[in-house]
Design an enzyme around this catalytic site. Sequence first.
Site, PDB file in Angstrom:
ATOM      1  N   HIS A 293       0.826  -1.212   0.000  1.00 10.42           N
ATOM      2  CA  HIS A 293       0.000   0.000   0.000  1.00 10.42           C
ATOM      3  C   HIS A 293       0.857   1.258   0.000  1.00 10.42           C
ATOM      4  CE1 HIS A 293      -3.844  -2.205   1.434  1.00 10.42           C
ATOM      5  NE2 HIS A 293      -3.860  -1.995   0.145  1.00 10.42           N
ATOM      6  N   ARG A 400     -19.670  12.714  -9.992  1.00 19.64           N
ATOM      7  CA  ARG A 400     -20.215  11.349 -10.052  1.00 19.64           C
ATOM      8  C   ARG A 400     -20.898  11.025  -8.721  1.00 19.64           C
ATOM      9  NH1 ARG A 400     -14.798  10.853 -11.971  1.00 19.64           N
ATOM     10  NH2 ARG A 400     -14.647  10.297 -14.186  1.00 19.64           N
ATOM     11  N   ARG A 436     -24.018  14.788 -12.078  1.00 26.80           N
ATOM     12  CA  ARG A 436     -24.665  13.694 -12.818  1.00 26.80           C
ATOM     13  C   ARG A 436     -25.540  12.917 -11.853  1.00 26.80           C
ATOM     14  NH1 ARG A 436     -20.864   9.384 -15.683  1.00 26.80           N
ATOM     15  NH2 ARG A 436     -20.561   8.678 -13.533  1.00 26.80           N
ATOM     16  N   GLU A 534     -24.041   9.709 -24.465  1.00 26.24           N
ATOM     17  CA  GLU A 534     -23.142   8.560 -24.388  1.00 26.24           C
ATOM     18  C   GLU A 534     -23.704   7.330 -25.096  1.00 26.24           C
ATOM     19  OE1 GLU A 534     -22.599   7.643 -20.220  1.00 26.24           O
ATOM     20  OE2 GLU A 534     -24.610   8.382 -19.762  1.00 26.24           O
ATOM     21  N   ASP A 558     -18.157   5.815 -22.614  1.00 23.03           N
ATOM     22  CA  ASP A 558     -19.238   4.938 -23.051  1.00 23.03           C
ATOM     23  C   ASP A 558     -19.600   5.157 -24.514  1.00 23.03           C
ATOM     24  OD1 ASP A 558     -19.663   3.302 -20.889  1.00 23.03           O
ATOM     25  OD2 ASP A 558     -21.087   4.641 -19.920  1.00 23.03           O
ATOM     26  N   CYS A 605     -16.717  15.174 -20.911  1.00 24.45           N
ATOM     27  CA  CYS A 605     -16.290  14.834 -19.548  1.00 24.45           C
ATOM     28  C   CYS A 605     -15.693  13.432 -19.462  1.00 24.45           C
ATOM     29  CB  CYS A 605     -17.463  14.957 -18.569  1.00 24.45           C
ATOM     30  SG  CYS A 605     -18.838  13.859 -18.932  1.00 24.45           S
TER      31      CYS A 605
END
Length: 645
Positions: A293, A400, A436, A534, A558, A605
Amino acid sequence: MYLEQRVVVNVPEGLHARPASQFVRLARGFEASIQIERQGKRADAKSSVRLMLLGVKERDEITLHADGDDATEALQCLSAFVSDTSPAAAPSALPPAADPSSPALTALGEYSGTPASDGIALGAAFHFFPADISAPALVSGGIDYAAELQRYEAAVQVTVDRLSAKRQRSDSEAEAIVQALIDVAADPAFHEEIAQHLQGGMDAVNATMRAGRDIAERFEVAADPYLRARAEDIRSVARNVALALQGQTEPLLADIPPGSVILADELGAWELSTIDLSHIAGLVFRAGTPLSHAAIIARSHGIPAVIGCNASVEALKAARRVGLDGKTGTVVLDPTDAVAAPLLAHLSRDLAEKAALAAYRLVAPKTKDGRPVLVAANIGGERDIGPALQAGAQGVGLFRTEFLFMEARHLPSEDDQEAVYRRVLQAFAPHHVVVRTLDIGGDKPVAGIEFPKEENPFLGWRGVRMCLDRPDVFKPQIRALLRAATQGSLKVMIPMIADIGELRAVQAIVRDCAAELAAEGKPHGKFDLGIMIETPAAAWMADELAQEAAFFSIGTNDLTQYIMAADRTNPKVASLNRADHPAVLRAIAHICAAAKTAGIPVAICGEAAANLDLTKTFIDLGLDELSMSPAAILRAKKHITEIGL
């Protein structure tokens, strides 16, 4: 009710620490007892440690077993999770192979290790070699089992609280890692092993250290290198629980001077979460792997790192200055001026480039012929506000909101959502924030929403399709957005639109929600309602959609995969999945022309927004805004100002 289901794992790299942690949190949300089976071996699905030790890899076939009243819902949710094809769960990519142009380090005091994070560093040595924990001497008899177990559980809570505080201060990459450590600290596998040692007469400190060592050794013999790297996480958690039992804390790195190179045996996400990472010039460890990590965090922050360095502890402790090349794995302790010269030249070039880019932070970029182009940020939540503002984002082009839902054990309430949207709007005012609405489907499981099993979730019940069918989920989000709209410049866009009837249905819901809020006497505002373009259907219906949408935002990720019929997560068709393909560019040209005719703005975007090779093409086609990850913003701004006629 007992049920079982076979499923092929599509999570990139398999159920390693972070996706294992996410899987376990989902499993713990159900009452049913749940087990996961791989190659004849089973593990408790509610234990991160046991799940990781099972070694589930991408493309493995597993069987999920659930027994309880909510077994059906549990299998639907968990099978959807392991079928996820999103690349977000994968660990950060390993560093690239050695670059022959990298500065050569040849000198006395030169050592070698494994490249873990690309880059050149030269700085003062900061030694981090904490002393071993002094556990009480083992005694036979006289241990109060109940009292020691209570001490242990209290120490675990202290440890979890400390980690939780660190998680809230972390960026998105480190936050997921720290959450995985929290899950390890509270894992039932740890608790059971501790209880066994306590019953055998050990005190809590010795039991914790023994259990941590034993579990770490199980990870170290795993065939999967990523699993072997998790042994460091186990040792780190056990060490900190043991320190909490003794009323101590791990020595902090918080006071590290800027520009230092940390020298250590090993460093975990725990320790790194205490540091201002901008103060670290480089990292040199004697142990660890590129999949640790610490290495992942180093790569995500651009910190040069070498692990497995073959220098002795004594040599590292004696060093006062360190040079390292994270691309070749070379480390020089106390380099001479001659050896340090090429490093300094390399660093000077880097600093000059960063300084030149920093000058664009407050620039509103225009092309040489005077055309303004907004450069905004893509964000996933409040943790991304700081990096976006620091990079000079001219607002948010894509928020998002699905992460608000995916990270919660229950559907977020209207009030919870409103508070987040309000804070984001206030942070970016007076610039606009484009939110969105919920974009999830069977490939992105969310607690509280039951998705049917679909052969191809990317073509299924997702985005606006799900939202229109679930007003109990969609309306609270719209209401929260209307309430937050009083705090700044808000735009809302709808994902996966394929038909104008869907847009009209959303417009009706917005009107209904506004009327409800007015009747309830709750303050609210208005927002522009636009759509994501999209789907090929939306692209070729752009003329009609532009008459009713307030703006367009093109989701190139997409849109490209749908136009090219090429899964964007499948490397075998990567040559087709590119936004610069003539078919994709023709679609974008058509969308921009429709927007221009209707007099509405159009943005991109998707990932292609940050592709500097396409910037001029997009501007020529009529794009008004490019929205991208914060890390790409300054370069994009500079590039726009250099574009001529």
